[in-house]
Design a protein around this motif. Sequence first.
Motif, PDB file in Angstrom:
ATOM      1  N   ARG A  11      80.212 -75.322   1.321  1.00  0.00           N
ATOM      2  CA  ARG A  11      80.254 -75.922  -0.065  1.00  0.00           C
ATOM      3  C   ARG A  11      81.103 -74.541  -0.844  1.00  0.00           C
ATOM      4  O   ARG A  11      80.216 -73.564  -0.884  1.00  0.00           O
ATOM      5  CB  ARG A  11      79.215 -76.382  -0.663  1.00  0.00           C
ATOM      6  N   MET A  48      73.270 -81.091  -0.500  1.00  0.00           N
ATOM      7  CA  MET A  48      74.440 -81.960  -0.123  1.00  0.00           C
ATOM      8  C   MET A  48      73.898 -83.070   0.962  1.00  0.00           C
ATOM      9  O   MET A  48      74.513 -84.100   1.179  1.00  0.00           O
ATOM     10  CB  MET A  48      75.197 -80.717   0.791  1.00  0.00           C
ATOM     11  N   GLY A  51      72.956 -85.800  -1.001  1.00  0.00           N
ATOM     12  CA  GLY A  51      74.159 -86.798  -1.544  1.00  0.00           C
ATOM     13  C   GLY A  51      74.706 -86.170  -3.057  1.00  0.00           C
ATOM     14  O   GLY A  51      75.417 -86.851  -3.665  1.00  0.00           O
ATOM     15  N   ASP A  54      78.669 -82.800  -3.010  1.00  0.00           N
ATOM     16  CA  ASP A  54      79.863 -83.147  -1.775  1.00  0.00           C
ATOM     17  C   ASP A  54      80.111 -81.705  -0.871  1.00  0.00           C
ATOM     18  O   ASP A  54      80.560 -80.871  -1.773  1.00  0.00           O
ATOM     19  CB  ASP A  54      81.147 -83.704  -2.228  1.00  0.00           C
ATOM     20  N   THR A  59      80.889 -81.802   7.912  1.00  0.00           N
ATOM     21  CA  THR A  59      80.123 -83.130   7.747  1.00  0.00           C
ATOM     22  C   THR A  59      78.782 -83.068   7.659  1.00  0.00           C
ATOM     23  O   THR A  59      78.295 -82.291   8.459  1.00  0.00           O
ATOM     24  CB  THR A  59      80.701 -84.133   8.605  1.00  0.00           C
ATOM     25  N   SER A  68      78.315 -87.569   4.575  1.00  0.00           N
ATOM     26  CA  SER A  68      79.174 -86.597   3.612  1.00  0.00           C
ATOM     27  C   SER A  68      80.221 -86.012   4.535  1.00  0.00           C
ATOM     28  O   SER A  68      80.054 -85.640   5.671  1.00  0.00           O
ATOM     29  CB  SER A  68      78.329 -85.460   3.256  1.00  0.00           C
ATOM     30  N   THR A  70      84.483 -83.964   3.767  1.00  0.00           N
ATOM     31  CA  THR A  70      85.368 -83.668   2.691  1.00  0.00           C
ATOM     32  C   THR A  70      85.954 -85.003   2.014  1.00  0.00           C
ATOM     33  O   THR A  70      86.515 -85.014   0.946  1.00  0.00           O
ATOM     34  CB  THR A  70      86.450 -82.637   3.080  1.00  0.00           C
ATOM     35  N   SER A  73      81.537 -89.302  -0.042  1.00  0.00           N
ATOM     36  CA  SER A  73      80.227 -89.066   0.509  1.00  0.00           C
ATOM     37  C   SER A  73      79.501 -90.350  -0.073  1.00  0.00           C
ATOM     38  O   SER A  73      79.965 -90.854  -0.975  1.00  0.00           O
ATOM     39  CB  SER A  73      79.572 -87.929  -0.022  1.00  0.00           C
TER      40      SER A  73
ATOM     41  N   GLU C   9      82.098 -84.238  -6.995  1.00  0.00           N
ATOM     42  CA  GLU C   9      81.419 -85.602  -6.850  1.00  0.00           C
ATOM     43  C   GLU C   9      82.015 -86.548  -7.263  1.00  0.00           C
ATOM     44  O   GLU C   9      82.279 -87.910  -6.515  1.00  0.00           O
ATOM     45  CB  GLU C   9      80.069 -85.346  -7.553  1.00  0.00           C
ATOM     46  N   THR C  12      85.207 -87.885  -5.219  1.00  0.00           N
ATOM     47  CA  THR C  12      84.952 -88.550  -3.796  1.00  0.00           C
ATOM     48  C   THR C  12      84.160 -89.794  -3.931  1.00  0.00           C
ATOM     49  O   THR C  12      84.408 -90.790  -3.319  1.00  0.00           O
ATOM     50  CB  THR C  12      84.000 -87.536  -3.031  1.00  0.00           C
ATOM     51  N   ARG C  13      83.353 -89.966  -5.153  1.00  0.00           N
ATOM     52  CA  ARG C  13      82.729 -91.111  -5.384  1.00  0.00           C
ATOM     53  C   ARG C  13      83.799 -92.196  -5.698  1.00  0.00           C
ATOM     54  O   ARG C  13      83.796 -93.528  -5.213  1.00  0.00           O
ATOM     55  CB  ARG C  13      81.897 -91.129  -6.551  1.00  0.00           C
ATOM     56  N   ASN C  16      85.686 -93.440  -2.636  1.00  0.00           N
ATOM     57  CA  ASN C  16      84.712 -94.118  -1.927  1.00  0.00           C
ATOM     58  C   ASN C  16      84.715 -95.790  -2.512  1.00  0.00           C
ATOM     59  O   ASN C  16      84.992 -96.808  -1.889  1.00  0.00           O
ATOM     60  CB  ASN C  16      83.358 -93.960  -1.891  1.00  0.00           C
TER      61      ASN C  16
END
Lengths: 354, 343, 574
Positions: A11, A48, A51, A54, A59, A68, A70, A73, C9, C12-13, C16
């Motif tokens: 990270r 991480m 959650g 990210d 992973t 999670s 890249t 997540s 965050e 990626t949310r 998803n």
Amino acid sequence: MPVLTLNGLGRAFGKVNAVDGVDLRIADGEFVSLLGPSGCGKTTTLRMIAGFIDPTSGTIEVDGKVLSSTKGSLPPEKRGMSMIFQSYAIWPNMTVGQNVAFGLTLRKLPADEIKRRIDNILGVVKMTHLIDRYPAELSGGQQQRVALARAIVVQPSVLLLDEPLSNLDANLREEMRFEIRRLHDEFKITTVYVTHDQAEAMATSDRIAVMNLGKIEQVDDPHTLYTRPRKRFVAGFIGRTNFVSGKRDGGTVRFDGFSVDADRLDGAARSGPELLYSVRPQNLRLSLGAPEGGVIAVAGEVAERTFLGEHWDYVFAVKEGGARLRVSAPAHDVHAAGTKAWLAIDPALMVPID
Amino acid sequence: MIGRMLVAALLVATWSLPAAAQLTPDAEKALYEAAKAEGSVNWYVAHYSTEIAERYGRAFTEKYPGVKVNVVRATSGVVFQRVVQELRSGPPQADVLASADISHYLELKRRGQLETYRPANSATLIEPMRRIDPDDQYHAVSFGLVVLMRRTDKVKAEDAPKAWTDLHDPRWRNQIALSHPSFSGSVTTWTAALNKAYGWSFFEKLEKNKPQIGRSLLDTNAMLKAGERTVGMALLQAAAQDQDKGEPIAPIYPTDGGVVIAGSMAIVKGAPHPNAAKLFMEYLQGEAFDRLQSQDFFEPMHEGVPSRTGLVLKNTKLLIISPEELLKAAPEVKDKWRDTFGN
Amino acid sequence: MSLATSIGEVRTRLANRGVDWTILIWIALAAILIFIVVNPLARLVLSSFEVVDGKGYTIDNYFAAYGRWRYVQALLNTLVMGAGVAVLSALFAVPLAWACARTDMPFKNFIRISVLAAFVTPPYLGAVGWVLLAGPNSGWINRAWVALTGATEPLVNVFSLGGLILIMACNLFFFIFVFVTAALELVSTEMEDAANVLGAGAFRTAFRITLPLVYPAILGGVIVVFLQSLALFGVPALIAIPARYPVVTTQLWQFFESPVRVEVAAAYAIPLLGITISLLGLQRWLLRRKGFVVVTGKGGERRITKLGAWRLPLLGYALFVCALSVLMPMVVLVQAAFSRAWGRGFSFDNLTLSNFQFVLFEHHGARQAVFNSITYAAIAAFFAISLSLCIAYIVNRKLLRFSGVLAFLCMAPFVIPGIVLAIGFYAAYAPPPLALYGTALILILSFTTRALPISYTNSAAGIRSVHPEMEEAVRVLGGGRFTAIRRVVAPLLKRSLVGAWILVFIPTCQELSTAIFLTGPNTRVMSVLMLDFSEEGKLEQLSALGGVLLVITIAIVALGFRIVGRDFMLRRIS
């Protein structure tokens, strides 16, 4: 089968790599601590796993399923984990009972099941009589127990603890660390515990992952970690130690002030000519006469001494060369500063450092 | 214009009779129906007090139920500002604008922002009040005068100033109440008229007596009533009303002339309630309204409506400033005012 | 954690879920702020360069606005006045705040309530009270003075720079009081104990230790007061014109008279923005040099200082301030409200209820205005708090990139005097296609903009008080962000939000300087009506209407006390 796997987890915050290629496999029901100084990336790693953050590389998997990466997540609420926070995060607008029931309500369990589980868990953490109290009316330790109960009652796949004891006073901290271990033994929940306090990690964990500068230095059970540290950082961070560096010269290893046969030293054969060893102050022995019986004898004098109650802390100055070694001696073993003395080193207790 | 015609008429001293018939019942009914469909009329008014304006509005609604008058009362400058703002920003809210600052109407007319309408009832007015604008864009609604007044319990009639120039007497130091030409159209007219009569030195001398300066012309009455000041300028109607109510105030007609304040009105171009506005304008020029208004000490605009102030205008000296003069003088006197009085 | 975290965050949310809801929210909030903050200001700046009544751009408006010494003089006058108000307010507020927060002075609650009452009283109403008290010939004080001493000259004259400063300070010192009280409650007694141990007495400690520690709060309060005083319109209209002391707001007003020169007015207003921004910059710079980290929430109990022989003198001073700011004006206003003619004084035949009857039943606009004021203020306060709460949440939880921009925009209206804001709103939304002039909406929106800074600081403080782990605890147990907001954040913030709402509602209810430019025939508010009354010299009716406004506000404040306790008035505003 490992339940939780971190693969090359990293990270970056801007240019800083807070967590840098962490690999860790945690078995089902195992209690693993992430131990390290502040800023070592342990909390980031934990968050991480939860959650909240990210990864920028690597992973996180649970039972082979990627949580999670890249690419994306799973949000924290979908992970079936639970977490205990440094601030406890007990909701002040809800009673103890409501706090504990919250996760169960979200899981839409039947009311009688919720009640049964709450009664059970509050019994376990000895809080049954305080079920209708509000958090503001509880002591720090009681709040901590509520946090534990709230996290455990949902039977999470993984329990995460973020420095949960750092806000408690010393006595309570000791009590709670056993409490946490007891609960773990009772419920066998896979647990990741973040702390900077080695005693806490030692007392609670099956294995400890020592972290520094975003990397895991060594993962082992507490005893191995203490007795066989492999990295200079680990040896220095867990307990106190003396580092002695030497050079291999044929069949001998020459240290500053003394030499040892290479075949009596662990690891002397495998690496290059420059060698580094860690030897704990507790494993060194002071004596007025030259020691005997297969140990290395080093002449010198007692340079400084500090009495710490449970033991003496001496600094031994080696006669030849400038090496100064710390020696821990029992309270009855009294030597005045300036006394000429001998130091006995058991080569078997000298641990090679990479 | 109105001024000159008025003077001419006053000097002749005989009002000519109404030339044409008033609003016919049929036309009135049609207008009323159309107005009722619109429901209300927004009246931006400066030269009546809120109380009076509201009363007039209610009287209108009594006569024409279903047509409400929304009175927006402010000083003429403010009223004008709002109308100009509205016109700049698209369809205006104002229907009928009524104030005593004739320059505002000339300005709006110049910009083509007034509706052309000749009220049928204008025919019933005395000659000088009839069609003050040959283009029928603005109309007379009231006939006011700026005069002197005194606080009766503190200043005896014989000691009171008799003429505007008497205010220069040092014994009125800290006793005079004035209003500000930048905040009141009537005061602008008064300033221009006295400047015309005496030159600016009149005001420089006046300043030496440290008058207190309010905003609207009605402020001066408040200052006297409060006992803050003992003499001042006043709208004749306001002072007479106060006297009538038993306040210790009396108007004084200055020997060197009262300043004529012609209350005017106009329909704003693109008014939201055009028919209600027309009906309202008819009403304001009707004789019934004139009777109502003259009860409040405005000079009557119809033959046969008695004056309540008892002024016999034909024997009275008047200071008159024409709209054109006013338009030209207004910025200059406002500016000089600020130089002399410091605000 | 850093901003970068949350962006990751968020991104990626989104990846998803496929729906870019956070960006949509950001865009929505930004759009609202652009509508109610950026656009009006941009239009103001733009119109200051427009050719009057024509097309194209020019710098002439600035020459028109500053080419005359008179206009520059008004600006300088305003700065002198603002400085005076700021200093006097500090002299009023700081001793009272210290006395109420840290000493054993008696009647502290009475003083606190009086200070609140001074704030609840609209400044122009206070001004009317002072006209009745200190009019040079008719004011009660001067009448008493002349009667007692036989003097020919009045003792005090409200129509003066001093009167202007006093009246403004009487209303505005509340801000400094609130800031300093809040800061004092955070200063640990240990700091003072350390000074006591070294031999410093109560007052020495107060001056050398306690006050320097709350210096940022004092400075912040002084700046707020200074800026607020520049922007007031009602008090100068009532006092500065007769005092012949032209100030910016009265001068601005005159640019709107015939011939209307909006462009020149806009140009004239620009330096006010400059002054405000540079003051806030100065504040930052001053505070940066020293660490004031000691003022934190932690650090032991807070004891009160024993004043000993100074108890009564300090109480005397507090009562003096309260008398100037509330008690004296209130007495004369109440007298006026129940009088046929206030000048006749306290006598039975002068007593009447007709003023109340007039404003409540006869004057058709008054009831509407009362209703308008309250509903507009209530809605605007609600809007402002909802909006600033969303933004404070996003900023504090670092949910989005550039959320700092949103926070800045929320605070920006703080630097815009109401009258300037009104010009901006007017320029932006009065013309078609929106043509909002004279609608309730334009008033509510402008009130919302005015209220944003106060509600943002309150919302941000509220959000900060909810530890992010409180929400994370919900999420880790399986609740989404909205569950966390609904079940934890909202209940925890309820009280402070009600408090913030009241703190926004009260001044909005009294708003004059924006309203006076934007009201139409059906959207008049009480403040504008009161100013009209004052123009007509109807001080009795004005007092009665003011009384109605006060009773309503006090009822709402009392309700606030009931719901949230006294704390709401003690929160820092910036």
